[in-house]
Design an enzyme around this catalytic site. Structure first.
Site, PDB file in Angstrom:
ATOM      1  N   GLY A  13       0.833  -1.205   0.000  1.00  0.00           N
ATOM      2  CA  GLY A  13       0.000   0.000   0.000  1.00  0.00           C
ATOM      3  C   GLY A  13       0.862   1.247   0.000  1.00  0.00           C
ATOM      4  O   GLY A  13       0.526   2.250   0.622  1.00  0.00           O
ATOM      5  N   SER A  15       1.553   3.188  -2.506  1.00  0.00           N
ATOM      6  CA  SER A  15       1.320   4.126  -3.613  1.00  0.00           C
ATOM      7  C   SER A  15       0.763   5.461  -3.172  1.00  0.00           C
ATOM      8  O   SER A  15       0.937   6.471  -3.843  1.00  0.00           O
ATOM      9  CB  SER A  15       0.391   3.487  -4.646  1.00  0.00           C
ATOM     10  OG  SER A  15      -0.852   3.166  -4.057  1.00  0.00           O
ATOM     11  N   ARG A  16       0.059   5.468  -2.048  1.00  0.00           N
ATOM     12  CA  ARG A  16      -0.539   6.736  -1.611  1.00  0.00           C
ATOM     13  C   ARG A  16      -0.709   6.751  -0.099  1.00  0.00           C
ATOM     14  O   ARG A  16      -0.339   5.796   0.583  1.00  0.00           O
ATOM     15  CB  ARG A  16      -1.882   6.995  -2.309  1.00  0.00           C
ATOM     16  CG  ARG A  16      -2.766   5.817  -2.449  1.00  0.00           C
ATOM     17  CD  ARG A  16      -3.873   6.017  -3.467  1.00  0.00           C
ATOM     18  NE  ARG A  16      -4.667   4.809  -3.519  1.00  0.00           N
ATOM     19  CZ  ARG A  16      -5.749   4.585  -2.761  1.00  0.00           C
ATOM     20  NH1 ARG A  16      -6.176   5.529  -1.950  1.00  0.00           N
ATOM     21  NH2 ARG A  16      -6.391   3.451  -2.832  1.00  0.00           N
ATOM     22  N   ASP A  65      -1.785  -8.162  -5.792  1.00  0.00           N
ATOM     23  CA  ASP A  65      -2.828  -8.244  -4.757  1.00  0.00           C
ATOM     24  C   ASP A  65      -2.231  -8.932  -3.530  1.00  0.00           C
ATOM     25  O   ASP A  65      -1.949 -10.132  -3.563  1.00  0.00           O
ATOM     26  CB  ASP A  65      -4.019  -9.048  -5.300  1.00  0.00           C
ATOM     27  CG  ASP A  65      -5.130  -9.178  -4.280  1.00  0.00           C
ATOM     28  OD1 ASP A  65      -5.000  -8.626  -3.163  1.00  0.00           O
ATOM     29  OD2 ASP A  65      -6.138  -9.848  -4.598  1.00  0.00           O
ATOM     30  N   ASN A  92       1.142  -2.368   5.271  1.00  0.00           N
ATOM     31  CA  ASN A  92       0.318  -1.162   5.395  1.00  0.00           C
ATOM     32  C   ASN A  92      -0.947  -1.196   4.528  1.00  0.00           C
ATOM     33  O   ASN A  92      -1.872  -0.439   4.780  1.00  0.00           O
ATOM     34  CB  ASN A  92       1.207   0.040   5.017  1.00  0.00           C
ATOM     35  CG  ASN A  92       0.414   1.289   4.729  1.00  0.00           C
ATOM     36  OD1 ASN A  92      -0.045   1.964   5.650  1.00  0.00           O
ATOM     37  ND2 ASN A  92       0.226   1.604   3.446  1.00  0.00           N
ATOM     38  N   SER A 144      -5.125  -0.318  13.615  1.00  0.00           N
ATOM     39  CA  SER A 144      -5.998   0.869  13.686  1.00  0.00           C
ATOM     40  C   SER A 144      -6.554   0.973  15.094  1.00  0.00           C
ATOM     41  O   SER A 144      -6.739  -0.040  15.779  1.00  0.00           O
ATOM     42  CB  SER A 144      -7.162   0.733  12.709  1.00  0.00           C
ATOM     43  OG  SER A 144      -8.146   1.691  13.001  1.00  0.00           O
ATOM     44  N   TYR A 157     -13.623  -4.504   9.349  1.00  0.00           N
ATOM     45  CA  TYR A 157     -12.366  -3.741   9.450  1.00  0.00           C
ATOM     46  C   TYR A 157     -11.769  -3.846  10.857  1.00  0.00           C
ATOM     47  O   TYR A 157     -10.569  -4.114  11.009  1.00  0.00           O
ATOM     48  CB  TYR A 157     -12.659  -2.281   9.085  1.00  0.00           C
ATOM     49  CG  TYR A 157     -11.453  -1.374   9.045  1.00  0.00           C
ATOM     50  CD1 TYR A 157     -10.609  -1.363   7.933  1.00  0.00           C
ATOM     51  CD2 TYR A 157     -11.156  -0.520  10.105  1.00  0.00           C
ATOM     52  CE1 TYR A 157      -9.510  -0.523   7.882  1.00  0.00           C
ATOM     53  CE2 TYR A 157     -10.063   0.323  10.064  1.00  0.00           C
ATOM     54  CZ  TYR A 157      -9.246   0.324   8.952  1.00  0.00           C
ATOM     55  OH  TYR A 157      -8.144   1.157   8.913  1.00  0.00           O
ATOM     56  N   ALA A 159     -12.262  -6.132  13.118  1.00  0.00           N
ATOM     57  CA  ALA A 159     -11.796  -7.507  13.371  1.00  0.00           C
ATOM     58  C   ALA A 159     -10.441  -7.727  12.701  1.00  0.00           C
ATOM     59  O   ALA A 159      -9.532  -8.323  13.292  1.00  0.00           O
ATOM     60  CB  ALA A 159     -12.824  -8.511  12.835  1.00  0.00           C
ATOM     61  N   LYS A 161      -8.186  -5.509  12.025  1.00  0.00           N
ATOM     62  CA  LYS A 161      -7.143  -4.706  12.675  1.00  0.00           C
ATOM     63  C   LYS A 161      -6.810  -5.244  14.071  1.00  0.00           C
ATOM     64  O   LYS A 161      -5.664  -5.135  14.528  1.00  0.00           O
ATOM     65  CB  LYS A 161      -7.568  -3.235  12.730  1.00  0.00           C
ATOM     66  CG  LYS A 161      -7.694  -2.585  11.345  1.00  0.00           C
ATOM     67  CD  LYS A 161      -6.370  -2.635  10.588  1.00  0.00           C
ATOM     68  CE  LYS A 161      -6.388  -1.884   9.281  1.00  0.00           C
ATOM     69  NZ  LYS A 161      -5.105  -1.926   8.586  1.00  0.00           N
TER      70      LYS A 161
HETATM   71  P1  NAP Z   1      -5.308   4.647   1.388  1.00  0.00           P
HETATM   72  O1  NAP Z   1      -4.893   6.052   1.169  1.00  0.00           O
HETATM   73  O2  NAP Z   1      -6.702   4.231   1.017  1.00  0.00           O
HETATM   74  O3  NAP Z   1      -4.246   3.680   0.663  1.00  0.00           O
HETATM   75  C1  NAP Z   1      -4.419   2.290   0.713  1.00  0.00           C
HETATM   76  C2  NAP Z   1      -3.216   1.631   0.056  1.00  0.00           C
HETATM   77  O4  NAP Z   1      -3.416   0.201   0.078  1.00  0.00           O
HETATM   78  C3  NAP Z   1      -3.052   2.030  -1.405  1.00  0.00           C
HETATM   79  O5  NAP Z   1      -1.683   2.146  -1.704  1.00  0.00           O
HETATM   80  C4  NAP Z   1      -3.644   0.837  -2.148  1.00  0.00           C
HETATM   81  O6  NAP Z   1      -3.084   0.678  -3.438  1.00  0.00           O
HETATM   82  C5  NAP Z   1      -3.221  -0.318  -1.244  1.00  0.00           C
HETATM   83  N1  NAP Z   1      -4.031  -1.516  -1.449  1.00  0.00           N
HETATM   84  C6  NAP Z   1      -5.358  -1.668  -1.290  1.00  0.00           C
HETATM   85  N2  NAP Z   1      -5.728  -2.921  -1.597  1.00  0.00           N
HETATM   86  C7  NAP Z   1      -4.612  -3.585  -1.968  1.00  0.00           C
HETATM   87  C8  NAP Z   1      -4.347  -4.914  -2.400  1.00  0.00           C
HETATM   88  N3  NAP Z   1      -5.313  -5.831  -2.508  1.00  0.00           N
HETATM   89  N4  NAP Z   1      -3.061  -5.245  -2.699  1.00  0.00           N
HETATM   90  C9  NAP Z   1      -2.059  -4.341  -2.613  1.00  0.00           C
HETATM   91  N5  NAP Z   1      -2.251  -3.059  -2.197  1.00  0.00           N
HETATM   92  C10 NAP Z   1      -3.521  -2.693  -1.885  1.00  0.00           C
HETATM   93  O7  NAP Z   1      -5.158   4.230   2.908  1.00  0.00           O
HETATM   94  P2  NAP Z   1      -4.384   4.933   4.130  1.00  0.00           P
HETATM   95  O8  NAP Z   1      -5.346   5.803   4.815  1.00  0.00           O
HETATM   96  O9  NAP Z   1      -3.072   5.435   3.686  1.00  0.00           O
HETATM   97  O10 NAP Z   1      -4.209   3.644   5.061  1.00  0.00           O
HETATM   98  C11 NAP Z   1      -3.007   2.891   5.136  1.00  0.00           C
HETATM   99  C12 NAP Z   1      -3.166   1.884   6.258  1.00  0.00           C
HETATM  100  O11 NAP Z   1      -3.450   2.573   7.473  1.00  0.00           O
HETATM  101  C13 NAP Z   1      -4.338   0.924   6.042  1.00  0.00           C
HETATM  102  O12 NAP Z   1      -3.998  -0.355   6.517  1.00  0.00           O
HETATM  103  C14 NAP Z   1      -5.441   1.511   6.914  1.00  0.00           C
HETATM  104  O13 NAP Z   1      -6.360   0.545   7.322  1.00  0.00           O
HETATM  105  C15 NAP Z   1      -4.610   2.057   8.068  1.00  0.00           C
HETATM  106  N6  NAP Z   1      -5.296   3.106   8.826  1.00  0.00           N
HETATM  107  C16 NAP Z   1      -5.673   4.264   8.228  1.00  0.00           C
HETATM  108  C17 NAP Z   1      -6.323   5.239   8.989  1.00  0.00           C
HETATM  109  C18 NAP Z   1      -6.773   6.550   8.403  1.00  0.00           C
HETATM  110  O14 NAP Z   1      -7.441   7.308   9.126  1.00  0.00           O
HETATM  111  N7  NAP Z   1      -6.455   6.879   7.182  1.00  0.00           N
HETATM  112  C19 NAP Z   1      -6.580   5.005  10.346  1.00  0.00           C
HETATM  113  C20 NAP Z   1      -6.169   3.800  10.910  1.00  0.00           C
HETATM  114  C21 NAP Z   1      -5.519   2.853  10.147  1.00  0.00           C
HETATM  115  P3  NAP Z   1      -4.014   0.748  -4.763  1.00  0.00           P
HETATM  116  O15 NAP Z   1      -4.840   1.970  -4.663  1.00  0.00           O
HETATM  117  O16 NAP Z   1      -3.061   0.742  -5.902  1.00  0.00           O
HETATM  118  O17 NAP Z   1      -4.821  -0.499  -4.698  1.00  0.00           O
END
Ligand code: NAP
Length: 249
Positions: A13, A15-16, A65, A92, A144, A157, A159, A161
């Protein structure tokens, strides 16, 4: 000639969002960086590679994936072939499919548990033998706050985490004697695409509960992930570090 102390860092994950910030943080130490993402639209991954470009490091991205055991296994074999080792794994990648339990379909459960939790098993399983052989490694799993406190509409989600927390502690115990540290970071409410689509009402409700009174920045999570892979945290393993502005204490 590359210094053998140059670390190779794999970020799922990457990429962003939080993953991109983690990649940028590791680029400061001139690590080799491998990003894993899955969207066929490669533009976000390319944007991250562009940001890493010019830092004098090797960086690449793979569209895989992470919920597929066989594809992950193949990818890590390829990475070890290219770089000789994986020093740091940051699990991540994550998705949400939010809805109340009574409306949750099997596919919503399976998708979230497979991408968020099974992927952590897949990637850790793929790196652990070479890390044990080298007697060195750092693994950070992104959990999370809702894995700790729960959240309406996120049974799947939360569960997944919470599962990451148990997995982290078990693997940390299994590999501590081999010089490998395994920790988790549990972010709260962070400004990324994942939270951008939340309705204003939900956002306001969350903000009211955060003592620091604001959302977190992905850079603030990346700092802690980096620290967990540095000498500064040398006596930590099996921990869940909460980065949430005080939302959960
Ligand atoms: P995000 O901006 O939605 O980015 C998600 C990343 O996961 C993207 O790079 C996406 O790549 C990749 N991804 C999704 N499905 C995938 C798959 N099947 N195989 C490989 N890569 C995959 O999310 P984020 O907010 O940065 O979150 C990052 C982590 O932090 C996650 O685990 C999330 O649950 C956790 N988190 C986030 C928050 C929050 O408030 N943002 C809070 C608590 C925990 P593609 O787009 O190319 O698929």
């Amino acid at each position: 000639m590359e210094d053998s102390s140059t670390r190779t860092v794999v970020i799922t994950g990457g990429s962003r969002g939080i993953g991109r910030c983690i990649a940028l943080k590791f680029s400061d130490e001139k690590a080799n960086i491998v990003l894993v993402h899955y969207d066929p639209d490669e533009s976000a991954a390319q944007e991250t590679l562009d940001l890493l470009d010019g830092k004098g490091i090797q960086a690449e991205s793979h569209k895989v994936d992470v919920s597929s055991f066989s594809h992950v296994d193949k990818l890590f074999a390829q990475i070890v072939d290219s770089y000789g080792k994986v020093d740091v794994l940051v699990n991540n990648a994550g998705i949400t499919r939010d809805t109340l339990l009574m409306r949750m379909e099997e596919k919503d459960w399976d998708a979230v548990v497979n991408v968020n939790l099974k992927s952590v098993f897949n990637c850790t399983h793929a790196v652990i033998r070479p890390m044990i052989k080298r007697r060195s490694g750092w693994i950070v799993n992104i959990s999370s706050v809702v894995g700790q406190i729960g959240n309406i509409g996120q049974a799947n989600y939360s569960a997944s985490k919470a599962g990451i927390m148990g997995f982290t502690k078990t693997v940390a115990r299994e590999v501590a004697s081999r010089g490998i540290r395994v920790n988790a970071v549990a972010p709260g409410f962070i400004e990324t695409d994942m939270t951008a689509s939340l309705p204003e009402k939900v956002r306001e409700k969350f903000l009211e509960q955060i003592p620091l009174g604001r959302m977190g920045k992905p850079e603030e999570v990346a700092e802690v992930v980096y620290w967990l892979c540095s000498e500064g945290s040398s006596y930590l393993t099996g921990q869940v570090i909460h980065v949430n502005g005080g939302l959960y204490m």
